[in-house]
Write a protein that holds these residues in place. Structure first.
Motif, PDB file in Angstrom:
ATOM      1  N   PHE A  38       0.827  -1.211   0.000  1.00  0.00           N
ATOM      2  CA  PHE A  38       0.000   0.000   0.000  1.00  0.00           C
ATOM      3  C   PHE A  38       0.861   1.260   0.000  1.00  0.00           C
ATOM      4  O   PHE A  38       0.745   2.103  -0.897  1.00  0.00           O
ATOM      5  N   TRP A  39       1.732   1.399   1.013  1.00  0.00           N
ATOM      6  CA  TRP A  39       2.426   2.682   1.177  1.00  0.00           C
ATOM      7  C   TRP A  39       3.626   2.845   0.236  1.00  0.00           C
ATOM      8  O   TRP A  39       3.957   3.963  -0.143  1.00  0.00           O
ATOM      9  N   HIS A  40       4.254   1.740  -0.174  1.00  0.00           N
ATOM     10  CA  HIS A  40       5.455   1.855  -1.014  1.00  0.00           C
ATOM     11  C   HIS A  40       5.180   1.528  -2.479  1.00  0.00           C
ATOM     12  O   HIS A  40       5.362   2.366  -3.355  1.00  0.00           O
ATOM     13  N   TYR A  41       4.710   0.315  -2.739  1.00  0.00           N
ATOM     14  CA  TYR A  41       4.481  -0.082  -4.136  1.00  0.00           C
ATOM     15  C   TYR A  41       3.231   0.561  -4.719  1.00  0.00           C
ATOM     16  O   TYR A  41       3.129   0.713  -5.942  1.00  0.00           O
ATOM     17  N   LYS A  42       2.276   0.891  -3.853  1.00  0.00           N
ATOM     18  CA  LYS A  42       1.027   1.540  -4.280  1.00  0.00           C
ATOM     19  C   LYS A  42       0.266   0.687  -5.301  1.00  0.00           C
ATOM     20  O   LYS A  42      -0.301   1.195  -6.276  1.00  0.00           O
ATOM     21  N   ILE A  43       0.254  -0.631  -5.067  1.00  0.00           N
ATOM     22  CA  ILE A  43      -0.431  -1.543  -5.988  1.00  0.00           C
ATOM     23  C   ILE A  43      -1.773  -2.013  -5.431  1.00  0.00           C
ATOM     24  O   ILE A  43      -2.483  -2.760  -6.097  1.00  0.00           O
ATOM     25  N   ILE A  44      -2.116  -1.585  -4.203  1.00  0.00           N
ATOM     26  CA  ILE A  44      -3.451  -1.815  -3.680  1.00  0.00           C
ATOM     27  C   ILE A  44      -4.000  -0.484  -3.178  1.00  0.00           C
ATOM     28  O   ILE A  44      -3.240   0.459  -2.953  1.00  0.00           O
ATOM     29  N   ASP A  45      -5.318  -0.422  -3.002  1.00  0.00           N
ATOM     30  CA  ASP A  45      -5.963   0.854  -2.721  1.00  0.00           C
ATOM     31  C   ASP A  45      -6.420   1.009  -1.275  1.00  0.00           C
ATOM     32  O   ASP A  45      -7.170   1.935  -0.950  1.00  0.00           O
ATOM     33  N   PHE A  46      -6.010   0.105  -0.389  1.00  0.00           N
ATOM     34  CA  PHE A  46      -6.297   0.245   1.039  1.00  0.00           C
ATOM     35  C   PHE A  46      -5.260  -0.575   1.798  1.00  0.00           C
ATOM     36  O   PHE A  46      -4.715  -1.547   1.274  1.00  0.00           O
ATOM     37  N   PRO A  47      -4.961  -0.204   3.033  1.00  0.00           N
ATOM     38  CA  PRO A  47      -3.982  -0.968   3.815  1.00  0.00           C
ATOM     39  C   PRO A  47      -4.640  -2.126   4.550  1.00  0.00           C
ATOM     40  O   PRO A  47      -5.756  -2.000   5.057  1.00  0.00           O
ATOM     41  N   SER A  48      -3.950  -3.252   4.614  1.00  0.00           N
ATOM     42  CA  SER A  48      -4.454  -4.394   5.367  1.00  0.00           C
ATOM     43  C   SER A  48      -4.324  -4.121   6.860  1.00  0.00           C
ATOM     44  O   SER A  48      -3.235  -3.834   7.364  1.00  0.00           O
ATOM     45  N   GLY A  49      -5.443  -4.234   7.584  1.00  0.00           N
ATOM     46  CA  GLY A  49      -5.412  -4.024   9.026  1.00  0.00           C
ATOM     47  C   GLY A  49      -4.621  -5.092   9.755  1.00  0.00           C
ATOM     48  O   GLY A  49      -4.070  -4.835  10.835  1.00  0.00           O
ATOM     49  N   MET A  50      -4.559  -6.295   9.191  1.00  0.00           N
ATOM     50  CA  MET A  50      -3.791  -7.372   9.811  1.00  0.00           C
ATOM     51  C   MET A  50      -2.324  -7.005   9.938  1.00  0.00           C
ATOM     52  O   MET A  50      -1.644  -7.416  10.888  1.00  0.00           O
ATOM     53  N   ALA A  51      -1.802  -6.213   8.987  1.00  0.00           N
ATOM     54  CA  ALA A  51      -0.381  -5.881   8.981  1.00  0.00           C
ATOM     55  C   ALA A  51       0.050  -5.143  10.245  1.00  0.00           C
ATOM     56  O   ALA A  51       1.212  -5.229  10.662  1.00  0.00           O
ATOM     57  N   GLN A  52      -0.878  -4.429  10.892  1.00  0.00           N
ATOM     58  CA  GLN A  52      -0.501  -3.675  12.093  1.00  0.00           C
ATOM     59  C   GLN A  52      -0.212  -4.583  13.286  1.00  0.00           C
ATOM     60  O   GLN A  52       0.289  -4.127  14.307  1.00  0.00           O
ATOM     61  N   GLU A  53      -0.488  -5.872  13.132  1.00  0.00           N
ATOM     62  CA  GLU A  53      -0.084  -6.854  14.137  1.00  0.00           C
ATOM     63  C   GLU A  53       1.433  -6.862  14.336  1.00  0.00           C
ATOM     64  O   GLU A  53       1.933  -7.267  15.384  1.00  0.00           O
ATOM     65  N   PHE A  54       2.166  -6.374  13.340  1.00  0.00           N
ATOM     66  CA  PHE A  54       3.634  -6.454  13.392  1.00  0.00           C
ATOM     67  C   PHE A  54       4.245  -5.546  14.458  1.00  0.00           C
ATOM     68  O   PHE A  54       5.450  -5.594  14.704  1.00  0.00           O
ATOM     69  N   VAL A  55       3.423  -4.719  15.099  1.00  0.00           N
ATOM     70  CA  VAL A  55       3.960  -3.918  16.202  1.00  0.00           C
ATOM     71  C   VAL A  55       4.419  -4.821  17.347  1.00  0.00           C
ATOM     72  O   VAL A  55       5.380  -4.499  18.061  1.00  0.00           O
ATOM     73  N   LEU A  56       3.755  -5.961  17.537  1.00  0.00           N
ATOM     74  CA  LEU A  56       4.093  -6.820  18.675  1.00  0.00           C
ATOM     75  C   LEU A  56       5.455  -7.496  18.517  1.00  0.00           C
ATOM     76  O   LEU A  56       6.237  -7.511  19.479  1.00  0.00           O
ATOM     77  N   PRO A  57       5.798  -8.056  17.353  1.00  0.00           N
ATOM     78  CA  PRO A  57       7.168  -8.569  17.219  1.00  0.00           C
ATOM     79  C   PRO A  57       8.228  -7.507  17.514  1.00  0.00           C
ATOM     80  O   PRO A  57       9.256  -7.805  18.139  1.00  0.00           O
ATOM     81  N   LEU A  58       7.967  -6.264  17.088  1.00  0.00           N
ATOM     82  CA  LEU A  58       8.937  -5.197  17.345  1.00  0.00           C
ATOM     83  C   LEU A  58       9.003  -4.858  18.832  1.00  0.00           C
ATOM     84  O   LEU A  58      10.098  -4.670  19.386  1.00  0.00           O
ATOM     85  N   ALA A  59       7.858  -4.781  19.493  1.00  0.00           N
ATOM     86  CA  ALA A  59       7.846  -4.471  20.921  1.00  0.00           C
ATOM     87  C   ALA A  59       8.566  -5.548  21.721  1.00  0.00           C
ATOM     88  O   ALA A  59       9.296  -5.259  22.674  1.00  0.00           O
TER      89      ALA A  59
END
Length: 531
Positions: A38-59
């Motif tokens: 979504f944010w870099h390649y701009k090949i889809i028109d909305f962001p996947s909400g599941m992707a925000q799960e990745f905050v936990l591996p970082l935390a």
């Protein structure tokens, strides 16, 4: 390297990939978004909400104090986690829900996974932000009142854990009724054999995610009935850790190799047998037999679960697991496990006899049944014998027979026109009925079977220390069969966590095409193999 550190090393290896998926530019309008498409390649028109799960591996990487962790207590990691939680709030719908695969989907799985990740990260890092707490509350309210189509026990357990964790954080009984109802639903979906329902049956992989959630719930809310359910669930999982340390595969209902170890470490404090399961899996992890989940969408689940397993690792370990010789016949799951002499057979009778066979703790063969590529009205279709169905089964001490109709594989692909239609539907009336759209897509891509005009019989017979596998297929004509073979890892339904690579998949297709070319009209295809 200690067994405990295997969890950390495997998980931390994924952090650079997760950081690559993250928009790390504070001046970007999508700062904190983990959906690179979504944010870099701009090949889809909305962001996947599941992707925000990745905050936990970082935390968790921020808090994991090991010698090999370059991310430990790096301030910028903390900043990026906070940005990820903020973006989850900003990109959510007004009711707190989020999308995963198409606009206005309102996917409860994506909402629950990402909410749990946000809550855990928020508390782990000691953040203070009333706006984020309000977002957590809105999403929890939505999850508490939304029921998705399909029977996915891991989602229901996950939602229960989210509501319970948030109740603890807010010191409120606001979601008490929803917690009780969801937990009751999960427990009602547990088979008497110990497994939890996942769509059309038993999937040991997703089963371990349900165990992980329920183990945390039991920590927060101990109940005798839940403890009994966990004991049954762990004993069931113990049957599916292969002698080489690998786990699950194509003979299960959702074809996954998932293994989420954290729940076994938590339960291991009061049930040592759970640690035996974890230790057997760690043997496989040390050999490189864990599957690869490092793609853009599913890299998060195992990463945070491994880091939690490292954090809560139980130092005192029991003696290694030893299974007795004999047969384990799971009648409700329609899975048979046979341990004879130095062999172990894992056989799915509800999937046409798909099996894995081990000898001397090594994989001998993985077999996902016969597959035909057939020309029908000028188009190629795939006919398979491994789709879930109620087959004719006969079992005795020395021989097992499975017979029935083969089915057409689910191979529906998206096209520009299909995507355009889906967008129009979801931007108009579909946004008001997302569960209906989800159910239609499930029927199209996951559940159900359309019979094909091919009929098979598979017989497995134990003779003189070997397994003899005999296959027989009947059809009216063979002229339109373009290619025939047997694969070790072929699947034909859409499951997010399936079709991952695992080292034991390095076995070639068995090419049956030359044999099919010799068959006359009405003649049966017959194959006999010894292992």
């Amino acid at each position: 390297m200690s067994h405990r550190d295997l969890f950390a090393r495997s998980a931390l290896a994924n952090i650079p990939k997760i950081l690559t998926l993250l928009d790390r530019n504070p001046h970007s309008p999508t700062y904190g978004c983990f959906d690179r498409n979504f944010w870099h390649y701009k090949i889809i028109d909305f962001p996947s909400g599941m992707a925000q799960e990745f905050v936990l591996p970082l935390a968790l990487a921020y808090s994991t104090n090991t010698l090999e962790n370059p991310f430990y207590h790096q301030q910028v990691i903390r900043d990026w986690v906070k940005a990820g939680i903020i973006y989850a709030a900003q990109s959510a719908h007004r009711d707190g829900s989020c999308d995963d695969y198409f606009p206005y989907e309102r996917a409860s799985g994506a909402a629950a996974f990402s909410l749990l990740a946000c809550i855990e990260s928020y508390t782990q890092l000691g953040l203070e932000n009333p706006t984020l707490l309000h977002f957590f509350s809105r999403r929890a309210d939505w999850l508490a009142n939304y029921q998705e189509s399909g029977q996915l026990s891991n989602h229901q357990a996950l939602i229960t854990l989210c509501l319970l964790r948030l109740s603890e954080l807010f010191q409120t009984s606001r979601w008490r009724q929803a917690i009780a109802q969801r937990l009751e639903l999960v427990l009602s979906w547990q088979s008497s054999e110990g497994w939890f329902q996942e769509y059309e049956g038993c999937d040991p992989g997703y089963h371990t995610m349900t165990i992980s959630c329920l183990a945390r719930i039991y920590q927060l809310q101990p109940e005798v009935r839940l403890k009994e359910a966990l004991i049954k669930a762990v004993n069931l999982a113990a049957q599916f850790v292969h002698p080489d340390g690998s786990y699950g595969g194509e003979y299960t209902s959702r074809n996954t190799y998932n293994f989420f170890p954290h729940g076994f470490e938590v339960i291991g404090h009061w049930m040592p047998e759970a640690l035996q399961v974890s230790d057997r899996f760690l043997e496989g992890l040390a050999k490189g037999l864990a599957p690869c989940y490092a793609d853009d969408h599913i890299i998060g689940h195992h990463t945070w679960n491994y880091l939690l397993a490292w954090r809560d690792f139980v130092p005192q370990r029991p003696a290694p697991m030893v299974h007795p010789q004999g047969r384990v016949w799971l009648k409700e799951a329609k899975i048979l496990i046979e341990r004879r002499e130095n062999t172990e057979l894992y056989l799915a009778l509800n999937k046409g006899g798909v099996f894995k066979l081990f000898r001397n703790n090594q994989l001998v063969v993985s077999d996902t049944q016969i597959s035909f590529q057939v020309e029908v009205k000028g188009k190629l279709k795939n006919c398979v014998a491994h789709l879930i169905d109620t087959y004719n089964i006969n079992i005795n001490d020395e021989e097992i027979t499975i017979a029935g109709a083969m089915g057409w594989a689910k191979q529906k692909q998206m096209t520009p026109l299909n995507l355009l239609i889906l967008r129009i539907v979801m931007l108009t009336f579909g946004r008001f009925f997302p569960n209906l759209i989800r159910k239609l897509l499930q029927n199209m891509l996951i559940t159900g079977k359309q019979n094909a005009p091919f009929y098979f019989m598979r017989k497995l017979r134990w003779s003189q220390g070997k397994w003899c596998v005999t296959d027989e297929v009947h059809t009216q004509t063979w002229h339109n069969v373009i290619h025939a073979g047997i694969s070790g890892d072929q699947t034909s339904i859409y499951v997010v966590m399936s079709r991952t690579f695992q080292l034991n998949q390095l076995q070639p297709w068995i090419n049956l095409t030359p044999k099919v070319r010799t068959l006359s009209v009405g003649e049966a295809l017959k194959i006999e193999r010894y292992f």
